[in-house]
Design a protein around this motif. Structure first.
Motif, PDB file in Angstrom:
ATOM      1  N   SER A  46      34.508 -37.571  -5.844  1.00 21.53           N
ATOM      2  CA  SER A  46      33.433 -36.680  -6.312  1.00 21.53           C
ATOM      3  C   SER A  46      33.757 -36.118  -7.689  1.00 21.53           C
ATOM      4  O   SER A  46      32.862 -35.943  -8.519  1.00 21.53           O
ATOM      5  CB  SER A  46      33.220 -35.528  -5.327  1.00 21.53           C
ATOM      6  OG  SER A  46      32.701 -36.031  -4.116  1.00 21.53           O
ATOM      7  N   ASP A 168      26.836 -40.004  -4.958  1.00 23.09           N
ATOM      8  CA  ASP A 168      28.052 -39.562  -4.274  1.00 23.09           C
ATOM      9  C   ASP A 168      27.810 -39.541  -2.769  1.00 23.09           C
ATOM     10  O   ASP A 168      27.170 -38.632  -2.260  1.00 23.09           O
ATOM     11  CB  ASP A 168      28.454 -38.180  -4.778  1.00 23.09           C
ATOM     12  CG  ASP A 168      29.859 -37.791  -4.325  1.00 23.09           C
ATOM     13  OD1 ASP A 168      30.486 -38.573  -3.581  1.00 23.09           O
ATOM     14  OD2 ASP A 168      30.316 -36.706  -4.718  1.00 23.09           O
ATOM     15  N   GLU A 169      28.287 -40.525  -2.083  1.00 24.76           N
ATOM     16  CA  GLU A 169      28.080 -40.684  -0.642  1.00 24.76           C
ATOM     17  C   GLU A 169      26.627 -40.397  -0.257  1.00 24.76           C
ATOM     18  O   GLU A 169      26.351 -39.525   0.554  1.00 24.76           O
ATOM     19  CB  GLU A 169      29.046 -39.780   0.139  1.00 24.76           C
ATOM     20  CG  GLU A 169      30.499 -40.132  -0.153  1.00 24.76           C
ATOM     21  CD  GLU A 169      31.491 -39.450   0.792  1.00 24.76           C
ATOM     22  OE1 GLU A 169      31.130 -39.298   1.976  1.00 24.76           O
ATOM     23  OE2 GLU A 169      32.584 -39.112   0.353  1.00 24.76           O
TER      24      GLU A 169
END
Ligand SMILES: Nc1ncnc2c1ncn2[C@@H]1O[C@H](COP(=O)(O)OP(=O)(O)O)[C@@H](O)[C@H]1O
Ligand SMILES: [Mg+2]
Length: 226
Positions: A46, A168-169
């Motif tokens: 991240s 991000d995910e």
């Protein structure tokens, strides 16, 4: 300046207090390619997305987006680059609860003086159509499923035609099946627009479709497979 490079990261370090989160990251994603970032929780994924997006400043090293060194931009230029060239999709969708799907997608076009309101609406409507939400445009986020909300977020991230798209995910809050469908959509939408994609994911099937897989470990790139 090399415009063939979508994202370039040179020797980037970043620490939070005593914690060295990025310990010298070098990375180059050619324009229009899809890079999947994998690695354990806490490995710095991240934070990497943060420095590439300009939301976080590296302590040392540099980040170039489409040839622009982020550290050379003043605040206004950075805001403009982020608004026009960088799309971001987060794990928690980050939609505005009081706005319809259409207005959420329109939001990033708000400062666009070059384009008429009619054109912006047409663009947002077309994107929502492409993500399969043509009959959900007036729904608020709370009236949409998680997968639908993430589709709105993808349309929003693409509405200004960014050259790079960071995620991000993006499927972290979705069940496996919905998540895979959302990732495939993200991948297809990015490909169709020749957008450079940097996507953090645990889905190894999707990662296998990427042009490169970047594995983070303890703040470093453990392995980059092109
Ligand atoms: N703003 C922050 N302040 C302090 N520590 C942070 C901050 N952001 C991240 N960290 C720490 O940095 C490490 C890496 O975090 P992160 O980049 O979020 O990893 P990942 O996304 O791979 O799980 C973690 O140990 C995390 O707790
Ligand atoms: Mg993370």
């Amino acid at each position: 300046m090399n415009n063939e490079t979508g994202i370039q990261v040179d020797g980037v370090t970043k620490r939070y207090g005593a914690l060295e989160v990025l310990r010298g990251v070098d990375l180059s994603v050619p324009a229009g390619k899809f890079a999947a970032v994998i690695g354990k929780s806490g490995s710095g994924k991240s934070t990497l997305i943060g420095v590439v997006s300009g939301l976080e400043k590296p302590d040392s090293g540099r980040v170039l987006v489409q040839g622009h060194d982020l550290s050379h931009l003043d605040q206004r230029q950075m805001a403009e680059l982020r608004r026009l060239s960088i799309g971001i999709v987060f794990q928690n969708f980050s939609l505005i609860p009081s706005l319809s799907a259409l207005d959420n997608v329109l939001l990033p076009t708000f400062f666009d003086e070059r384009t008429s309101v009619r054109e912006r609406r047409a663009r947002a409507t077309e994107l929502l159509d492409q993500v399969g939400l043509h009959d959900r445009m007036q729904h608020r986020p709370s009236e949409l499923s998680g997968g639908e909300q993430q589709r709105v977020a993808i349309a929003r991230a693409l509405v200004n035609g960014p050259s790079i798209l960071l995620a991000d995910e993006p499927t972290g809050n979705l069940d496996t099946e919905t998540g895979t469908a959302v990732l495939e959509l993200l991948f297809a939408m990015g490909r169709a627009r020749a957008t450079t994609l940097l996507v953090v994911t645990h889905d190894l099937d999707i990662a296998a479709k990427a042009d490169m897989i970047i594995e983070m470990k303890d703040g470093r790139i453990q392995h980059a497979n092109t």
